[in-house]
Design an enzyme around this catalytic site. Sequence first.
Site, PDB file in Angstrom:
ATOM      1  N   GLU A 136       0.866  -1.187   0.000  1.00  0.00           N
ATOM      2  CA  GLU A 136       0.000   0.000   0.000  1.00  0.00           C
ATOM      3  C   GLU A 136       0.896   1.228   0.000  1.00  0.00           C
ATOM      4  OE1 GLU A 136      -2.940  -0.183   3.111  1.00  0.00           O
ATOM      5  OE2 GLU A 136      -4.018  -1.818   2.153  1.00  0.00           O
ATOM      6  N   HIS A 252      -8.848   9.837   2.650  1.00  0.00           N
ATOM      7  CA  HIS A 252      -8.451   8.699   1.805  1.00  0.00           C
ATOM      8  C   HIS A 252      -8.603   9.120   0.345  1.00  0.00           C
ATOM      9  CE1 HIS A 252      -8.162   4.732   0.034  1.00  0.00           C
ATOM     10  NE2 HIS A 252      -7.797   4.256   1.212  1.00  0.00           N
ATOM     11  N   ARG A 298      -0.414   8.829   1.542  1.00  0.00           N
ATOM     12  CA  ARG A 298      -1.834   9.103   1.318  1.00  0.00           C
ATOM     13  C   ARG A 298      -2.159  10.591   1.200  1.00  0.00           C
ATOM     14  NH1 ARG A 298      -5.432   5.303   5.008  1.00  0.00           N
ATOM     15  NH2 ARG A 298      -4.761   3.698   3.545  1.00  0.00           N
ATOM     16  N   HIS A 359     -11.230   9.979   6.253  1.00  0.00           N
ATOM     17  CA  HIS A 359     -11.086   8.540   6.485  1.00  0.00           C
ATOM     18  C   HIS A 359     -10.594   8.203   7.896  1.00  0.00           C
ATOM     19  CE1 HIS A 359     -10.372   4.365   5.559  1.00  0.00           C
ATOM     20  NE2 HIS A 359      -9.077   4.458   5.752  1.00  0.00           N
ATOM     21  N   ARG A 394      -0.979   9.160   8.788  1.00  0.00           N
ATOM     22  CA  ARG A 394      -0.857   7.738   9.126  1.00  0.00           C
ATOM     23  C   ARG A 394      -0.424   6.916   7.910  1.00  0.00           C
ATOM     24  NH1 ARG A 394      -4.459   3.390   8.640  1.00  0.00           N
ATOM     25  NH2 ARG A 394      -6.027   4.826   7.848  1.00  0.00           N
TER      26      ARG A 394
END
Length: 542
Positions: A136, A252, A298, A359, A394
Amino acid sequence: MTELKEQTSIAERYLLNFNTEEIPFEFYDVVIIGSGIAGVYTALSAPKTSRILIITKETIEINNSVLAQGGIAVPLDQHDSPELHFKDTIYAGAGLCNETSVKVLVTEAAENIATLCLYGVDFDRDEGKRLALTREGAHSVNRIIHTGDATGREVCDTLVSAVSVLENVTIKECTYAVDLITENSETKGVLAVDVETMEPKAYYAPVVVCASGGYGRLYSSTTNPEVATGDGAALAFRAGAELMDLEFVQFHPTVLYHPENKSFLISEAVRGEGALLLNVDGQRFMPSYHEMAELAPRDVVSRAIFQEMQKTGSRHVYLDITHKDRAFLERRFPTIFKTCLSYGIDMSRDYIPVAPAQHYSMGGIKTDEWGRTKIKGFYAVGEAACNGIHGANRLASNSLLEGLVFGRRIGKQIAENLEEIKKSFGIKPKIKYYRKSSKKINDPEKLKRKLQMIMTDKVGIMRSRESLSLALNEISSMQKELEGAELTGINAMELKNMVSLANLVVKAALFREESRGAHYRSDFPVSNDEVWLKNIVFGGQS
Ligand code: SIN
């Protein structure tokens, strides 16, 4: 790392009137607020000789963990190590991670995953029967274990089955935690109401663990379930705990953008399997924003999409995974495949329209690396907590891991202090609280929607002094309206919590005059390490 402490007055200590001599009560050793992975795993990690109560606002399976698709980050690959996982986490966190907490996270990851396997969690395996690892955003190697695209569901179902048979654990659903009961700055229990009857009840315990999740529902556009109204942070703040890093709200990058559904997550793992982002003109854009392209951190991907949407005057971009065959996609992403198909999108042939949405809340109740807060006996874990592992952004799939690692650590704390904890059993505090209320709140749902629009429009992916000041004005007047208002239903109490928390989120975002991680100020577009390598902390008074 230094801190910037902001004292903000707490006008109302409790949201309800109560007298401990009069209201019904029960005694426990430990009360856990919340039934997501962090709450349930904490209960499983505590000694079987402790009497534990889990309370949850809805039914046990309604929480944010259940919705987690991608997986859990754990350094298992031969080319991986806790050191590399540490490095990636710190890089994504943009200078604000607490290194002690991150070290704990990465070094204790594997042992907790082994425990999940012992409980029977059915993670996907490769041909050699080893845990299958995918990639990811911002991970430098394949590190994400998963169960298809429904990892949260598999882990939560397994842990809930395990906790449900424990004789020392009682679960009360549809029970709303209103406030933490404290006396002389020590934890005494939780003041809660039955969601159906609104009857208040005190659950006395010397240890309370807040695992109630984040504050995603401050935003109208979010992947979070309706329960994520930030009640834990708000009640902790009223009780005198500290809140930290509230300005860091994660968006997100790829949430389905369809007229009938704008909250369904399209996991980052889809990009991990090679999906590309295209703007509405069909052009790939991520390589011009970051060297990791679609797998950049992200916050970088969300901002790039936002900018492309602005450039092309569109409300979405596209995710393209049409180069993978249908059988693979159906097997690897069964939930996403089925859901997209239900909206007429066949991801093996069609581009998926996506846009960023709120998110995850990086900020929360400030804790140390053992989940301890400033209040004796009060712990926080999971998204409700802020122990500094996420910093300003994060790293993907570190959140379920956080719930596990720090939930187990709180379990150890309970074990170490059990004798002391048991001495408090049966001791009721003497508290009589009266909150004067003189007016009613008309239509709290409508006010919630108003707040969510303010936060989405003015405190979103890009903020500025101007947008934040406008938000602060509007939120301050909502807060004034709610002062002294009768809080007769759950909706009204949630609204009160949401408005108080939103006020702090906006203040923190105004203070931070720089851009860092998920906090992007168009009027201060770069990071300023000389001034801003510090956390913004509110509260701490009781
Ligand atoms: C995702 O599957 O993209 C979400 C994983 C996460 O939030 O860490």
